[in-house]
Design a protein around this motif. Structure first.
Motif, PDB file in Angstrom:
ATOM      1  N   LEU A   1       0.787  -1.279   0.208  1.00  0.00           N
ATOM      2  CA  LEU A   1       0.008  -0.067   0.014  1.00  0.00           C
ATOM      3  C   LEU A   1       0.907   1.353  -0.135  1.00  0.00           C
ATOM      4  CD1 LEU A   1      -2.924  -0.524   2.438  1.00  0.00           C
ATOM      5  CD2 LEU A   1      -3.044  -0.140   0.132  1.00  0.00           C
TER       6      LEU A   1
ATOM      7  N   VAL B   1       2.024   1.740  -3.497  1.00  0.00           N
ATOM      8  CA  VAL B   1       1.162   2.166  -4.612  1.00  0.00           C
ATOM      9  C   VAL B   1       0.702   3.539  -4.361  1.00  0.00           C
ATOM     10  CG1 VAL B   1      -1.238   1.813  -5.314  1.00  0.00           C
ATOM     11  CG2 VAL B   1       0.259  -0.246  -4.943  1.00  0.00           C
ATOM     12  N   LYS B   2       0.587   3.914  -2.811  1.00  0.00           N
ATOM     13  CA  LYS B   2       0.227   5.379  -2.704  1.00  0.00           C
ATOM     14  C   LYS B   2       1.172   6.380  -3.121  1.00  0.00           C
ATOM     15  CE  LYS B   2      -0.967   8.123   1.565  1.00  0.00           C
ATOM     16  NZ  LYS B   2      -0.004   9.166   1.079  1.00  0.00           N
TER      17      LYS B   2
ATOM     18  N   GLU C   1      -7.142  -5.593  -2.942  1.00  0.00           N
ATOM     19  CA  GLU C   1      -7.970  -5.110  -3.875  1.00  0.00           C
ATOM     20  C   GLU C   1      -9.488  -5.327  -3.365  1.00  0.00           C
ATOM     21  OE1 GLU C   1      -6.838  -5.991  -7.881  1.00  0.00           O
ATOM     22  OE2 GLU C   1      -8.686  -4.950  -8.512  1.00  0.00           O
TER      23      GLU C   1
ATOM     24  N   VAL D   1      -6.857  -0.889  -2.903  1.00  0.00           N
ATOM     25  CA  VAL D   1      -6.266  -0.518  -4.179  1.00  0.00           C
ATOM     26  C   VAL D   1      -7.322  -0.770  -5.201  1.00  0.00           C
ATOM     27  CG1 VAL D   1      -5.033  -1.628  -5.546  1.00  0.00           C
ATOM     28  CG2 VAL D   1      -3.905  -1.011  -3.703  1.00  0.00           C
TER      29      VAL D   1
ATOM     30  N   SER E   1      -7.500  -1.468  -9.405  1.00  0.00           N
ATOM     31  CA  SER E   1      -6.576  -1.585 -10.587  1.00  0.00           C
ATOM     32  C   SER E   1      -7.366  -1.231 -12.037  1.00  0.00           C
ATOM     33  CB  SER E   1      -6.267  -3.105 -10.596  1.00  0.00           C
ATOM     34  OG  SER E   1      -7.319  -3.941 -10.890  1.00  0.00           O
TER      35      SER E   1
ATOM     36  N   LEU F   1      -2.083   0.280 -10.849  1.00  0.00           N
ATOM     37  CA  LEU F   1      -2.538   0.141  -9.623  1.00  0.00           C
ATOM     38  C   LEU F   1      -2.714   1.749  -8.836  1.00  0.00           C
ATOM     39  CD1 LEU F   1      -0.508  -2.776  -8.236  1.00  0.00           C
ATOM     40  CD2 LEU F   1      -3.010  -2.916  -8.997  1.00  0.00           C
ATOM     41  N   TYR F   2      -3.750   1.927  -8.254  1.00  0.00           N
ATOM     42  CA  TYR F   2      -4.032   3.136  -7.631  1.00  0.00           C
ATOM     43  C   TYR F   2      -4.494   2.857  -6.252  1.00  0.00           C
ATOM     44  CZ  TYR F   2      -3.993   5.074 -12.229  1.00  0.00           C
ATOM     45  OH  TYR F   2      -3.401   5.111 -13.704  1.00  0.00           O
ATOM     46  N   PHE F   3      -3.935   3.792  -5.260  1.00  0.00           N
ATOM     47  CA  PHE F   3      -4.550   3.458  -3.835  1.00  0.00           C
ATOM     48  C   PHE F   3      -5.885   4.445  -3.746  1.00  0.00           C
ATOM     49  CE2 PHE F   3      -4.319   5.922   0.424  1.00  0.00           C
ATOM     50  CZ  PHE F   3      -4.313   4.706   1.056  1.00  0.00           C
ATOM     51  N   ASN F   4      -6.543   3.570  -2.991  1.00  0.00           N
ATOM     52  CA  ASN F   4      -7.959   4.266  -2.505  1.00  0.00           C
ATOM     53  C   ASN F   4      -8.091   4.271  -1.052  1.00  0.00           C
ATOM     54  OD1 ASN F   4     -10.742   5.176  -2.771  1.00  0.00           O
ATOM     55  ND2 ASN F   4     -11.422   2.892  -2.376  1.00  0.00           N
TER      56      ASN F   4
END
Lengths: 177, 123
Positions: B23, B26-27, B56, B61, B63, B72-75
């Motif tokens: 995480l 990705v962040k 995920e 995350v 995708s 990939l993007y951090f949520n």
């Protein structure tokens, strides 16, 4: 302006326990102030591709955001340009995606073309978190979160201190980009 | 409000050192490809994919497929909702502060003669 000046896009996603049609109609409701948009209202002839819009306060005095509707595909997709009137930064792009999933609606807010390191970037990150969390709460329960209600009460107290640069007469609809 | 099942998934996802590190990566690098992420771990790609599936599923995350790459993007939203569940008192605290700032500003404009902040301090 090349791509390098922009921050990588950011996604903010929540699951909303409501049918997609209802989620959509709450998002694009132009009649009433939207608590998850800080009690501002869509001011636009109609939310339709190509039309200008502005987010106006309930007393019609303050405009926080101006822009143009770029794409509209009910009840799945709304894309608009987005410029904060209080900041000098160029417009960025905001996308809302709705998808039916597990009997509810997956709701995603995407911010793109945001100037890297700008005040808009910081403000939009904070703002996007507020919107997704409180949009979910609003659709599911009829009201925004407790923390947001305090924030909104505080905002209305602070209204006299709103910068003059955000005054609605300075941001007519036809100035929207 | 985030429901209990979703919250369980978030805590379960966070309850592993490698997944927390994923995480972080990705962040810090939004849009990083799955391959690039996997290359930063010594374990097998399969193990990485397993961990990734868990974060995920927890919604931490997101995708997106772009051509051959899965980006990939951090949520932040699930963590934001957990944060708010236990911290609304603090919002109230800050709201109180800002209200006082308003009073001070108004008193300086001459709208109000008394400064409630000073009054409080003198107590």
């Amino acid at each position: 302006m090349n791509e390098k000046n922009y921050a990588e896009k950011q996604l903010y996603r929540v699951m909303i326990d409501a049918p997609i049609e209802r989620v959509w109609s709450e998002l694009v409701n132009t009649e009433f102030p939207r608590p998850f948009f800080w009690n501002s209202r869509w001011d636009t002839p109609e939310i339709a591709t190509g039309n200008p819009y502005r987010m106006i306060s309930n007393n019609d005095k303050t405009v926080a955001v101006i822009g143009r509707i770029l794409e509209m595909d009910p009840p799945h997709r709304l894309v608009h340009s987005f410029r904060l009137t209080a900041l000098p930064d160029p417009p960025s792009t905001v996308t809302y995606l709705l998808k039916e999933k597990d009997g509810g609606t997956e709701f995603t807010l995407i911010t793109e073309h945001v100037l890297a390191g700008s005040k808009s970037e910081k403000s939009m990150d904070q703002g996007s978190k507020f919107i997704v969390e409180n949009f979910k709460a609003f659709v599911e329960t009829g009201k925004v979160t407790f923390g947001a209600r305090i924030t909104l009460a505080m905002y209305s107290l602070m209204a006299p201190l709103t910068p003059k640069s955000m005054s609605a007469d300075k941001w007519p609809l036809d100035k929207s980009e | 409000m985030i429901n209990n099942r979703d919250m369980d998934n978030v805590f379960q996802a966070l309850a592993h050192r490698s997944r927390r590190r994923m995480l972080d990566i990705v962040k810090d690098q939004p849009g990083i490809g799955v391959g690039a992420l996997a290359s930063q771990f010594d374990v097998s790609r399969i193990a990485v994919m397993k961990h990734l599936a868990i974060i995920e599923a927890a919604g931490l995350v997101i995708s997106e497929k772009q051509g051959r790459v899965r980006k990939l993007y951090f949520n932040v939203a699930p963590i934001q909702m957990i944060h708010d569940r236990w911290t609304t008192e603090y919002s109230a605290y800050w709201a109180g502060h800002l209200t006082r700032i308003k009073y001070v500003a108004e008193s300086k404009q001459g709208v109000k003669e008394k400064d409630p902040l000073k009054k409080k301090e003198s107590r």
